[in-house]
Design an enzyme around this catalytic site. Structure first.
Site, PDB file in Angstrom:
ATOM      1  CD  GLU A  18      -2.712  -1.318   2.445  1.00 17.78           C
ATOM      2  OE1 GLU A  18      -3.621  -0.500   2.659  1.00 17.78           O
ATOM      3  OE2 GLU A  18      -2.417  -2.225   3.242  1.00 17.78           O
ATOM      4  CB  SER A 144      -5.804  -1.589   0.434  1.00 17.64           C
ATOM      5  OG  SER A 144      -5.754  -0.375   1.117  1.00 17.64           O
ATOM      6  CE1 TYR A 214      -6.918   3.657  -1.466  1.00 17.35           C
ATOM      7  CE2 TYR A 214      -6.307   1.393  -1.943  1.00 17.35           C
ATOM      8  CZ  TYR A 214      -6.654   2.376  -1.041  1.00 17.35           C
ATOM      9  OH  TYR A 214      -6.754   2.069   0.289  1.00 17.35           O
ATOM     10  NE  ARG A 253     -13.113   1.977   4.925  1.00 12.84           N
ATOM     11  CZ  ARG A 253     -11.866   1.741   4.547  1.00 12.84           C
ATOM     12  NH1 ARG A 253     -10.973   2.697   4.529  1.00 12.84           N
ATOM     13  NH2 ARG A 253     -11.509   0.519   4.182  1.00 12.84           N
ATOM     14  CG  ASP A 255     -14.321  -1.701   5.002  1.00 15.22           C
ATOM     15  OD1 ASP A 255     -14.714  -0.519   5.046  1.00 15.22           O
ATOM     16  OD2 ASP A 255     -13.159  -2.027   4.694  1.00 15.22           O
ATOM     17  CD  GLU A 271     -10.445  -5.183   6.243  1.00 11.13           C
ATOM     18  OE1 GLU A 271      -9.431  -5.636   6.772  1.00 11.13           O
ATOM     19  OE2 GLU A 271     -10.494  -4.866   5.041  1.00 11.13           O
ATOM     20  CG  ASN A 273      -8.163   0.638   7.370  1.00 11.86           C
ATOM     21  OD1 ASN A 273      -7.265   1.127   8.038  1.00 11.86           O
ATOM     22  ND2 ASN A 273      -8.077   0.519   6.062  1.00 11.86           N
ATOM     23  N   GLY A 277      -7.412   5.441   4.605  1.00  9.50           N
ATOM     24  CA  GLY A 277      -6.774   6.331   3.649  1.00  9.50           C
ATOM     25  C   GLY A 277      -7.244   7.771   3.784  1.00  9.50           C
TER      26      GLY A 277
END
Length: 313
Positions: A18, A144, A214, A253, A255, A271, A273, A277
């Site tokens: 990443e 990611s 991305y 964050r 998900d 998960e 995070n 980002g």
């Protein structure tokens, strides 16, 4: 927000998969801080990172690294030893949250709905399927959507999976196998102790992988998500619960995958995070913006929490 002028080291880059995303996040953060009048030292992490941080002697470090070793507790432990204040989660939280199996062990006993599954040796996949198809294979401790594969009945991986077929089994000795959950991709950010919004992600490829995340134009972000109120409320509550149970700091964050044919019973946490980002396409800044929180205010809020708490999980 009125944050006193500080010397802030922005830690970015590193050598994980990443790295490009981290560099974008870090540059965005650094530019926003400079616009606010802070003194910024950009540090592209190498093996000499401790020396660079010692030389810089910042008031606080903004950790914009993604993936190992910047998100897995390694860098956090180093900064703890150096006595540096830093953003986002501490050592123990980072160790647990980056490991999908440890995350389940921390969250499921508290009623957080997560997919079942098990850790499998990649070698086993060449002999038999670990679960009934369709199922998902993913690295245990990457973010990611790096190295994620969906194994379907009529897919092109073979049955069993071919040893020479390209996939995460060639890159990782162990993988997490989970049942595939049909439906919709949802995500919720938490800032401080507040769950922000729910965004639905609609990748044009049909799979929210690294490129979809991305590459501009490859995923539609529906913010706020057009979903029933009970699902919105559940996402907000679960994201905040995960943030608290894991001991996250700053922002996180969470998900979700939601099978909309099953209602509330179809909602699963995938998960959390701990260092989301901060790029132009990133979800946390987008949700904050919808709530009237500008990018620079978001960055300063994360820093403010880092300076306001001495103890770290």
């Amino acid at each position: 927000m009125s944050l006193e002028k500080l010397h802030i080291a922005v830690l970015m880059g590193g050598w994980s998969n990443e790295r490009p995303v981290s560099l974008m996040s870090g540059e965005g953060v650094a530019a926003a801080l400079e616009e606010r009048g802070h003194r910024v030292t950009r540090i592209d992490m190498g093996r000499d990172v401790a020396q660079k941080l010692a030389d810089a002697a910042p008031d606080v470090v903004f950790n914009a690294l993604h993936g190992a070793p910047g998100e897995d507790g390694t860098v956090q432990g180093m900064m703890d030893l150096m006595g540096l204040a830093y953003t986002h989660s501490g050592l123990a939280t980072s160790v647990i949250a980056i490991d999908k199996e440890l995350t389940k062990q921390a969250l499921v006993p508290h009623g957080v709905p997560m997919p079942g599954g098990r850790i499998v040796a990649s070698e086993e996949l060449y002999e038999r399927d670990p679960l009934a198809r369709p199922y998902v294979l993913k690295p245990v401790n990457e973010g990611s959507s790096v190295g994620v594969a969906i194994v379907t009945e009529g897919g092109n991986y073979g049955n069993p999976i071919g040893r020479d077929t390209r996939g995460p089994w060639q890159e990782f000795a162990q993988l997490l196998a989970e049942p595939y959950i049909r439906g919709r991709e949802l995500t919720t950010a938490v800032l401080g102790d507040r769950a922000l919004m729910v965004t639905e992600l609609k990748p044009k490829s049909g799979f929210y992988d690294f490129d979809s995340k991305y590459t501009d134009g490859m995923t539609e972000h529906v913010c706020p998500a057009e979903i029933p109120e009970e699902i919105t409320r559940a996402c907000l509550d679960l994201a905040l619960l995960c943030h608290r149970l894991l001991g996250c700091k700053g922002c996180s964050r969470t998900d979700f995958r939601w099978d909309d044919e099953r209602g509330l019973d179809g909602l699963f946490v995938l998960e959390t995070n701990t260092q989301p980002g901060m790029t132009p396409l990133s979800l946390v800044p987008e949700q904050a913006r919808h709530l009237g929180i500008g990018y620079a205010d978001l960055v300063e809020a994360i820093i403010e929490e880092a300076l306001g708490k001495d103890e770290r999980a």
